[in-house]
Design a protein around this motif. Structure first.
Motif, PDB file in Angstrom:
ATOM      1  N   GLN A 138      27.248  -1.702   8.286  1.00 49.69           N
ATOM      2  CA  GLN A 138      27.233  -3.089   8.763  1.00 49.69           C
ATOM      3  C   GLN A 138      26.030  -3.853   8.206  1.00 49.69           C
ATOM      4  O   GLN A 138      26.135  -4.989   7.789  1.00 49.69           O
ATOM      5  CB  GLN A 138      27.213  -3.102  10.289  1.00 49.69           C
ATOM      6  N   SER A 172      30.931   0.434  15.458  1.00 44.07           N
ATOM      7  CA  SER A 172      30.059   1.065  14.453  1.00 44.07           C
ATOM      8  C   SER A 172      29.754   2.503  14.847  1.00 44.07           C
ATOM      9  O   SER A 172      29.703   3.396  13.989  1.00 44.07           O
ATOM     10  CB  SER A 172      28.760   0.279  14.315  1.00 44.07           C
ATOM     11  N   ASP A 177      32.408  -1.246   7.522  1.00 47.34           N
ATOM     12  CA  ASP A 177      31.936  -1.866   8.761  1.00 47.34           C
ATOM     13  C   ASP A 177      31.674  -3.343   8.488  1.00 47.34           C
ATOM     14  O   ASP A 177      30.657  -3.709   7.907  1.00 47.34           O
ATOM     15  CB  ASP A 177      30.660  -1.165   9.261  1.00 47.34           C
ATOM     16  N   GLU A 178      32.616  -4.170   8.890  1.00 46.18           N
ATOM     17  CA  GLU A 178      32.547  -5.620   8.688  1.00 46.18           C
ATOM     18  C   GLU A 178      32.288  -5.992   7.226  1.00 46.18           C
ATOM     19  O   GLU A 178      31.245  -6.571   6.907  1.00 46.18           O
ATOM     20  CB  GLU A 178      31.495  -6.231   9.622  1.00 46.18           C
TER      21      GLU A 178
HETATM   22 MG   LIG Z   1      29.013  -2.869  14.521  1.00 45.34          MG
END
Ligand SMILES: [Mg+2]
Ligand SMILES: Nc1ncnc2c1ncn2[C@@H]1O[C@H](COP(=O)(O)OP(=O)(O)OP(=O)(O)O)[C@@H](O)[C@H]1O
Lengths: 297, 263
Positions: free
Chosen positions: A108, A64, A185-186
């Motif tokens: 995220q 991140s 992010d994810e």
């Molecule tokens: Mg992360």
């Protein structure tokens, strides 16, 4: 007598001169310490126009933080990040706004503005940087929310949504202004398997039809397999490996293989099971063998 | 070392905050010269900072004026000049108590809420999200709050002055049987337009200090809920101290500036 221009003008994204495959994002020797600990220890990474790069790596390894550096949200201690030829690490915050308009980022933790409705969140970039009419913006908001599978939530506030719904609203916000680059992010964390697949398809579609250059941080190997053109692994603050997904999933690099297969290391097993780690593994196997066979018919 | 010399640590931290607040001021001024946020964002802050603070400011003003009247009356009765109580109340309210107490109340009410809001936004990455969406948090978050505080604190102060003076008058004339005529004449005689103006100017500065300190502490919040609480407390304490110290210097400065043609 060339009939081509018309169809080119109809293309939704701004025309881009950079041919597919040219490097548009180059990270060199990026270092960053946070809270007294060196998180990034000389990251080198090149991303080419129109490709989808999947970044994998253990929890807390700095993925991140790396994404935030690409947007200039963090200033590195040393190293450079060139975006379409410009070094953003040397830029003042004011000059970064122009660069950031070319980006969409899915955080995220979604990072929705909780004082605004979903519709205001999604249309934020349009409100700020475009001259579109309210009706046009509403149309875009509806369309993007429908794409992420959330029609009709326009007037809700983020606090009224589930974690997975927030994530999808945040994705709608990231893609609202049709950016050239998307940082995810994810994107599939917290989503059910079907919704995850929808998001994967969306990532692929944005890449193929709008030629968006994307970087996807994920722990979801099914997603990586589906969307990646290339995969890179971040470990101990450096990129230790990068290759095509086929090669990555068949890699004989121990760290990479254990990661993509999701296997604890022997030391980690010992932490949990004590010295009987080997035996524990064995007992697991025997239990599996003893499991009663499925009933006939 | 900080254990042995707590004063040094405190002074360093105050100086660091002062430097940060000053930098933020410069950036806010720069943002104010550019494109302002949408009207809706501004209206919301004017409502939250101005309108919602009215009850607390009016209560403060009213009771300050009344207690001031009671206290002065007890002193002035001994020398038989109770008709001067109204003048004392109005001059004290307009020059000092109105601006300072309004400032302190707003530091608690508005300052804490600005810090808590911006602090929560920064620990939940919403401030990063703003920047990622190519919008300056200074322009979007700080500017509307600073503008509202600078423009509305003087108005709230004037309201506190008015109810304070009214409260003092009520006590004097209504309960303590001071003669209305003399009360009124003395009050008008002592109340100066210049002082009202200085009071407003001072409270504008207090509003600026409150909003800037609160925004600075919010933007620099340490992660976690405890971080937000700590930042809010620090914002309130710091802006109260800034109000009291700057009040002294502003008072001296305005006294030196007072032109001769104003009586
Ligand atoms: Mg992360
Ligand atoms: N703002 C910050 N201040 C101090 N340390 C930070 C900050 N942000 C991240 N870190 C530290 O940097 C390291 C990397 O964090 P990061 O969030 O990038 O991990 P990650 O790879 O994204 O992990 P995950 O897969 O769990 O999301 C962690 O050790 C974290 O504690």
């Amino acid at each position: 007598m060339n009939p081509a221009p018309e169809s080119q003008e109809a293309a939704p994204a701004a025309p881009r001169e950079i041919p597919k495959g040219a490097p548009v994002l180059e990270i060199r020797e990026l270092r960053k310490s946070l809270g007294g600990k060196e998180v990034l220890k000389g990251v080198n990474l090149t991303v080419r126009q129109g490709e989808a790069l999947v970044v994998i790596g253990g929890s807390g390894c700095g993925k991140s933080v790396l994404l935030k550096h690409i947007l200039g949200l963090f200033k590195p201690d040393s190293g450079s990040i060139h975006i379409e030829g410009e070094d953003i690490t040397q830029m003042h915050e004011r000059d970064l706004f122009g660069i950031r308009q070319r980006f969409g980022m899915l955080f995220q933790g979604a990072a929705l503005f909780d004082s605004m409705t979903v519709a205001d969140n999604v249309s934020f970039a349009l409100d700020e940087h475009s001259k579109k009419s309210p009706a046009e913006k509403l149309e875009i908001v509806r369309k993007k929310l429908a794409i992420v599978g959330l029609p009709g939530v326009e007037n809700k506030y983020p606090a009224e949504l589930s974690g997975g719904m927030k994530k999808r609203v945040a994705l709608a916000r990231a893609i609202a202004a049709d950016p050239h680059f998307l940082l995810y992010d994810e994107p599939t964390t917290g989503l059910d398997p079907i919704m995850s697949d929808v998001i994967n398809e969306l990532i692929v579609k944005l890449k193929t039809s709008l030629r968006v250059t994307s970087i996807i941080v994920t722990h979801d190997m099914a997603s990586a397999r589906k969307v990646a053109d290339r995969m890179a692994m971040l470990d101990e603050g450096v990129i230790i490996y990068h290759d095509t997904p086929e090669n990555t999933f068949a890699s004989d690099n121990d760290i990479v293989r254990r990661f993509v297969e999701g296997k604890a290391s022997m030391e980690q097993m010992k932490e949990i099971w004590g010295e009987s780690a080997g035996k524990a593994q064995e007992s697991e196997n025997t239990r599996r063998r003893r499991r009663p066979p499925p009933p006939a018919q | 070392m900080t254990g042995a010399l707590p004063g040094v640590a405190a002074i360093t931290s105050i100086l660091r905050t002062a430097g940060g607040v000053f930098t933020l001021l410069m950036e806010t001024v720069r943002a104010a010269l550019g494109k302002w946020p949408r009207r809706r964002v501004l209206v919301e802050q004017f409502y939250l900072i101005g309108f919602r603070s009215t009850p607390v400011v009016l209560t403060t003003g009213l009771f300050t004026g009344m207690v001031l009247a009671v206290q002065s009356f007890n002193q002035f009765r001994r020398v038989n000049i109770v008709s001067m109580v109204g003048a004392v109340v109005s001059v004290s309210m307009v020059k000092e108590l109105g601006p300072v107490l309004t400032g302190l109340m707003l530091a608690g009410r508005v300052g804490a809420s600005i810090t808590a809001e911006i602090g929560t936004m920064s620990v939940t990455e919403q401030v990063d999200a703003l920047r990622a969406l190519a919008t300056s948090p200074i322009r979007w978050l700080v500017l509307p709050r600073v503008a509202a505080a600078v423009l509305l604190t003087p108005i709230l102060t004037l309201m506190a002055d008015v109810v304070g003076i009214a409260g003092g008058t009520l006590i004097c004339v209504g309960f303590l049987k001071v003669e209305w005529h003399f009360h009124y004449i003395n009050m008008l005689d002592w109340l100066k337009v210049w002082d009202v103006g200085v009071g407003c100017a001072k409270s504008s500065v207090f509003g600026l200090l409150i909003a800037l300190t609160a925004a600075y502490k919010g933007l620099n919040t340490e992660p976690g809920a405890a971080g937000v609480g700590k930042a809010a407390t620090e914002a309130v304490v710091t802006s109260c101290i800034l109000i009291l110290t700057s009040d002294f210097f502003l008072t001296v400065m305005f006294a030196a500036m007072k032109p001769d043609w104003i009586r």
